[in-house]
Design a protein around this motif. Sequence first.
Motif, PDB file in Angstrom:
ATOM      1  N   SER A 139       0.820  -1.210   0.000  1.00  0.00           N
ATOM      2  CA  SER A 139       0.000   0.000   0.000  1.00  0.00           C
ATOM      3  C   SER A 139       0.853   1.259   0.000  1.00  0.00           C
ATOM      4  O   SER A 139       0.461   2.290  -0.562  1.00  0.00           O
ATOM      5  CB  SER A 139      -0.957   0.001   1.203  1.00  0.00           C
ATOM      6  N   ASP A 140       2.030   1.207   0.631  1.00  0.00           N
ATOM      7  CA  ASP A 140       2.935   2.358   0.629  1.00  0.00           C
ATOM      8  C   ASP A 140       3.570   2.536  -0.741  1.00  0.00           C
ATOM      9  O   ASP A 140       3.673   3.649  -1.258  1.00  0.00           O
ATOM     10  CB  ASP A 140       4.024   2.180   1.691  1.00  0.00           C
ATOM     11  N   VAL A 141       4.010   1.430  -1.323  1.00  0.00           N
ATOM     12  CA  VAL A 141       4.655   1.488  -2.636  1.00  0.00           C
ATOM     13  C   VAL A 141       3.678   1.990  -3.691  1.00  0.00           C
ATOM     14  O   VAL A 141       4.024   2.806  -4.547  1.00  0.00           O
ATOM     15  CB  VAL A 141       5.199   0.093  -3.023  1.00  0.00           C
ATOM     16  N   GLN A 142       2.436   1.528  -3.615  1.00  0.00           N
ATOM     17  CA  GLN A 142       1.436   1.911  -4.600  1.00  0.00           C
ATOM     18  C   GLN A 142       0.740   3.222  -4.264  1.00  0.00           C
ATOM     19  O   GLN A 142      -0.050   3.715  -5.055  1.00  0.00           O
ATOM     20  CB  GLN A 142       0.386   0.798  -4.725  1.00  0.00           C
ATOM     21  N   GLN A 143       1.014   3.766  -3.085  1.00  0.00           N
ATOM     22  CA  GLN A 143       0.374   4.999  -2.619  1.00  0.00           C
ATOM     23  C   GLN A 143      -1.146   4.860  -2.652  1.00  0.00           C
ATOM     24  O   GLN A 143      -1.865   5.610  -3.299  1.00  0.00           O
ATOM     25  CB  GLN A 143       0.817   6.202  -3.449  1.00  0.00           C
ATOM     26  N   THR A 144      -1.622   3.854  -1.944  1.00  0.00           N
ATOM     27  CA  THR A 144      -3.055   3.646  -1.818  1.00  0.00           C
ATOM     28  C   THR A 144      -3.424   3.600  -0.339  1.00  0.00           C
ATOM     29  O   THR A 144      -2.601   3.949   0.520  1.00  0.00           O
ATOM     30  CB  THR A 144      -3.479   2.366  -2.556  1.00  0.00           C
ATOM     31  N   ILE A 145      -4.622   3.178   0.002  1.00  0.00           N
ATOM     32  CA  ILE A 145      -5.084   3.196   1.389  1.00  0.00           C
ATOM     33  C   ILE A 145      -4.473   2.032   2.172  1.00  0.00           C
ATOM     34  O   ILE A 145      -4.659   0.867   1.795  1.00  0.00           O
ATOM     35  CB  ILE A 145      -6.620   3.107   1.461  1.00  0.00           C
ATOM     36  N   PRO A 146      -3.750   2.311   3.256  1.00  0.00           N
ATOM     37  CA  PRO A 146      -3.279   1.230   4.136  1.00  0.00           C
ATOM     38  C   PRO A 146      -4.421   0.820   5.064  1.00  0.00           C
ATOM     39  O   PRO A 146      -4.763   1.545   5.998  1.00  0.00           O
ATOM     40  CB  PRO A 146      -2.128   1.881   4.904  1.00  0.00           C
ATOM     41  N   VAL A 186      -9.156  -7.675   2.934  1.00  0.00           N
ATOM     42  CA  VAL A 186      -9.525  -6.355   2.409  1.00  0.00           C
ATOM     43  C   VAL A 186      -8.288  -5.629   1.885  1.00  0.00           C
ATOM     44  O   VAL A 186      -8.337  -4.974   0.840  1.00  0.00           O
ATOM     45  CB  VAL A 186     -10.247  -5.513   3.491  1.00  0.00           C
ATOM     46  N   SER A 187      -7.168  -5.758   2.595  1.00  0.00           N
ATOM     47  CA  SER A 187      -5.915  -5.182   2.114  1.00  0.00           C
ATOM     48  C   SER A 187      -5.550  -5.754   0.755  1.00  0.00           C
ATOM     49  O   SER A 187      -5.082  -5.033  -0.138  1.00  0.00           O
ATOM     50  CB  SER A 187      -4.781  -5.446   3.111  1.00  0.00           C
ATOM     51  N   ALA A 188      -5.766  -7.057   0.579  1.00  0.00           N
ATOM     52  CA  ALA A 188      -5.481  -7.699  -0.707  1.00  0.00           C
ATOM     53  C   ALA A 188      -6.341  -7.105  -1.818  1.00  0.00           C
ATOM     54  O   ALA A 188      -5.855  -6.845  -2.933  1.00  0.00           O
ATOM     55  CB  ALA A 188      -5.705  -9.200  -0.604  1.00  0.00           C
ATOM     56  N   SER A 189      -7.617  -6.859  -1.524  1.00  0.00           N
ATOM     57  CA  SER A 189      -8.507  -6.251  -2.521  1.00  0.00           C
ATOM     58  C   SER A 189      -8.032  -4.853  -2.895  1.00  0.00           C
ATOM     59  O   SER A 189      -8.086  -4.451  -4.062  1.00  0.00           O
ATOM     60  CB  SER A 189      -9.942  -6.187  -1.978  1.00  0.00           C
ATOM     61  N   VAL A 190      -7.554  -4.107  -1.892  1.00  0.00           N
ATOM     62  CA  VAL A 190      -7.089  -2.737  -2.135  1.00  0.00           C
ATOM     63  C   VAL A 190      -5.855  -2.737  -3.026  1.00  0.00           C
ATOM     64  O   VAL A 190      -5.805  -2.042  -4.043  1.00  0.00           O
ATOM     65  CB  VAL A 190      -6.793  -2.020  -0.800  1.00  0.00           C
ATOM     66  N   VAL A 191      -4.831  -3.514  -2.677  1.00  0.00           N
ATOM     67  CA  VAL A 191      -3.574  -3.471  -3.432  1.00  0.00           C
ATOM     68  C   VAL A 191      -3.712  -4.155  -4.795  1.00  0.00           C
ATOM     69  O   VAL A 191      -2.933  -3.865  -5.712  1.00  0.00           O
ATOM     70  CB  VAL A 191      -2.402  -4.086  -2.638  1.00  0.00           C
ATOM     71  N   ASN A 192      -4.710  -5.027  -4.943  1.00  0.00           N
ATOM     72  CA  ASN A 192      -4.944  -5.675  -6.233  1.00  0.00           C
ATOM     73  C   ASN A 192      -5.893  -4.874  -7.115  1.00  0.00           C
ATOM     74  O   ASN A 192      -6.314  -5.355  -8.182  1.00  0.00           O
ATOM     75  CB  ASN A 192      -5.477  -7.092  -6.033  1.00  0.00           C
ATOM     76  N   GLU A 193      -6.235  -3.672  -6.647  1.00  0.00           N
ATOM     77  CA  GLU A 193      -7.042  -2.717  -7.411  1.00  0.00           C
ATOM     78  C   GLU A 193      -8.416  -3.270  -7.784  1.00  0.00           C
ATOM     79  O   GLU A 193      -8.949  -3.001  -8.859  1.00  0.00           O
ATOM     80  CB  GLU A 193      -6.282  -2.251  -8.654  1.00  0.00           C
ATOM     81  N   VAL A 240     -15.971   2.739  -0.176  1.00  0.00           N
ATOM     82  CA  VAL A 240     -15.631   3.474   1.044  1.00  0.00           C
ATOM     83  C   VAL A 240     -16.917   4.137   1.521  1.00  0.00           C
ATOM     84  O   VAL A 240     -17.425   5.065   0.884  1.00  0.00           O
ATOM     85  CB  VAL A 240     -14.549   4.541   0.795  1.00  0.00           C
ATOM     86  N   VAL A 241     -17.459   3.637   2.619  1.00  0.00           N
ATOM     87  CA  VAL A 241     -18.709   4.167   3.156  1.00  0.00           C
ATOM     88  C   VAL A 241     -18.372   5.081   4.326  1.00  0.00           C
ATOM     89  O   VAL A 241     -17.822   4.628   5.330  1.00  0.00           O
ATOM     90  CB  VAL A 241     -19.643   3.032   3.633  1.00  0.00           C
ATOM     91  N   GLN A 242     -18.695   6.360   4.187  1.00  0.00           N
ATOM     92  CA  GLN A 242     -18.394   7.287   5.278  1.00  0.00           C
ATOM     93  C   GLN A 242     -19.648   7.998   5.743  1.00  0.00           C
ATOM     94  O   GLN A 242     -20.202   8.847   5.049  1.00  0.00           O
ATOM     95  CB  GLN A 242     -17.335   8.318   4.866  1.00  0.00           C
ATOM     96  N   GLU A 243     -20.093   7.630   6.929  1.00  0.00           N
ATOM     97  CA  GLU A 243     -21.268   8.253   7.538  1.00  0.00           C
ATOM     98  C   GLU A 243     -20.891   9.314   8.551  1.00  0.00           C
ATOM     99  O   GLU A 243     -21.724  10.129   8.948  1.00  0.00           O
ATOM    100  CB  GLU A 243     -22.145   7.176   8.189  1.00  0.00           C
ATOM    101  N   ASP A 253      -1.363  13.704  -3.319  1.00  0.00           N
ATOM    102  CA  ASP A 253      -1.672  14.813  -4.223  1.00  0.00           C
ATOM    103  C   ASP A 253      -2.078  14.298  -5.602  1.00  0.00           C
ATOM    104  O   ASP A 253      -1.506  14.679  -6.628  1.00  0.00           O
ATOM    105  CB  ASP A 253      -0.460  15.743  -4.354  1.00  0.00           C
ATOM    106  N   ARG A 254      -3.042  13.424  -5.607  1.00  0.00           N
ATOM    107  CA  ARG A 254      -3.594  12.899  -6.853  1.00  0.00           C
ATOM    108  C   ARG A 254      -4.996  12.389  -6.549  1.00  0.00           C
ATOM    109  O   ARG A 254      -5.345  12.143  -5.385  1.00  0.00           O
ATOM    110  CB  ARG A 254      -2.718  11.772  -7.420  1.00  0.00           C
ATOM    111  N   PRO A 255      -5.834  12.246  -7.571  1.00  0.00           N
ATOM    112  CA  PRO A 255      -7.214  11.810  -7.317  1.00  0.00           C
ATOM    113  C   PRO A 255      -7.273  10.409  -6.716  1.00  0.00           C
ATOM    114  O   PRO A 255      -6.368   9.595  -6.891  1.00  0.00           O
ATOM    115  CB  PRO A 255      -7.844  11.829  -8.726  1.00  0.00           C
ATOM    116  N   LEU A 256      -8.365  10.131  -6.034  1.00  0.00           N
ATOM    117  CA  LEU A 256      -8.615   8.790  -5.510  1.00  0.00           C
ATOM    118  C   LEU A 256      -8.690   7.822  -6.689  1.00  0.00           C
ATOM    119  O   LEU A 256      -9.351   8.107  -7.694  1.00  0.00           O
ATOM    120  CB  LEU A 256      -9.942   8.785  -4.742  1.00  0.00           C
ATOM    121  N   PRO A 257      -7.981   6.685  -6.620  1.00  0.00           N
ATOM    122  CA  PRO A 257      -8.004   5.722  -7.738  1.00  0.00           C
ATOM    123  C   PRO A 257      -9.422   5.313  -8.110  1.00  0.00           C
ATOM    124  O   PRO A 257     -10.331   5.290  -7.275  1.00  0.00           O
ATOM    125  CB  PRO A 257      -7.207   4.539  -7.184  1.00  0.00           C
ATOM    126  N   GLU A 258      -9.613   4.965  -9.387  1.00  0.00           N
ATOM    127  CA  GLU A 258     -10.942   4.660  -9.912  1.00  0.00           C
ATOM    128  C   GLU A 258     -11.571   3.423  -9.293  1.00  0.00           C
ATOM    129  O   GLU A 258     -12.795   3.250  -9.340  1.00  0.00           O
ATOM    130  CB  GLU A 258     -10.868   4.494 -11.433  1.00  0.00           C
TER     131      GLU A 258
END
Length: 373
Positions: A148-155, A176-183, A188-191, A201-206
């Motif tokens: 997640s650090d190398v890919q700059q995604t959500i840890p 869940v980490s596997a799903s994240v790093v495997n794209e 993301v549910v935020q209440e 400094d880039r958009p959230l991945p698609e």
Amino acid sequence: MIELKEEQKAVIKQQGDYAVVAITKHGVDIARTLGSSFQNADVYYMSKFEKGDEEARDIQLFTGSVRMLLPPLFESYKGLIIIISLGAVVRMIAPLLKDKKVDPAVVVIDDKGEHVISLLSGHIGGANELTKEIAAVLQARPIITTASDVQQTIPVDLFGKRFGWVWESAEKLTPVSASVVNEEKVAVVQESGEKEWWPYDRPLPENFKVFPSVAEALDQEHSAALVITHRELTEQEKRILHNGVLYRPKVIVLGMGCNRGTSAEEIEEVINETLEELQLSSKSVKALCTIDIKKAEEGLIKVANKNGWEFIYYTPTVLNSVKVEDPSETVFKYTGAYAVSEPAALLYSGAEKLELVKKKSGNVTISVAIIPY
């Protein structure tokens, strides 16, 4: 001096959170540099490299095999910074490993101080951040291999940690980490909670899609879910956690008043009953707030300390600056404030309205507010 023998456990003198260990001439120089740069680090190295100022600098010398020194260090410190070859460190710490939730951070530095390697507990233990800090001091290259650090995604295991969020259960962290790093598709549910959780400094991945509620996310197809909410999920909503992690943001504020001498047990019972009635998680409580004449109330202090909540109190003048639905002349007579629990909760939370206006139970009065973001 620490004398290490096979049949004895080394007795160490811990002062800081981190231990720096060296067994070579060049490693000792690096260890001394780090000892000077990190105020909360204890330095250990072999006595044959003694320079004469170790006592003044609180540096601990040892004789014998470093293999005997590592177990007590591993058990005692938040992190170990070891200036020994990577392979040797792996072999020495292998028998000590328990679980990533409890193992300390382990960072390895080569003998020339050119590479700083995050070896163990990169996320939860903080080894990745420690690696970056040490590399900056030594002007070395940080080596971090966490996907997640190398890919700059959500840890996933650190998501929201800087805000104080905690996950409800560690059961699904790995898949869940596997799903994240495997794209894969991730909901993301935020209440509730802080919105500035994307640090790059880039958009959230698609492959990520943000939803304002669990209900909306359940209508969409996804492989994994990160759910941020302060409330308890219904049985129907819990379906989203089949491959999901539930995070608890610190957004609940408890406004409280009580009679003098009310026990911590009674106060906590009222809090638990109230949160259960409202279907709110106690893990999302951030603060317990009251009036300043209760700042020494033992029961309130005990409950706040036990749960790690902030304990906040306001003067009657400040409390009276907040408009409440049912001001009380009786409360004003004894406290100088027309209300305690309601304005205290509103003041801290910044909310426009209360989740629970006021409930009186035995010797306790409670109001509940949610911090809006």
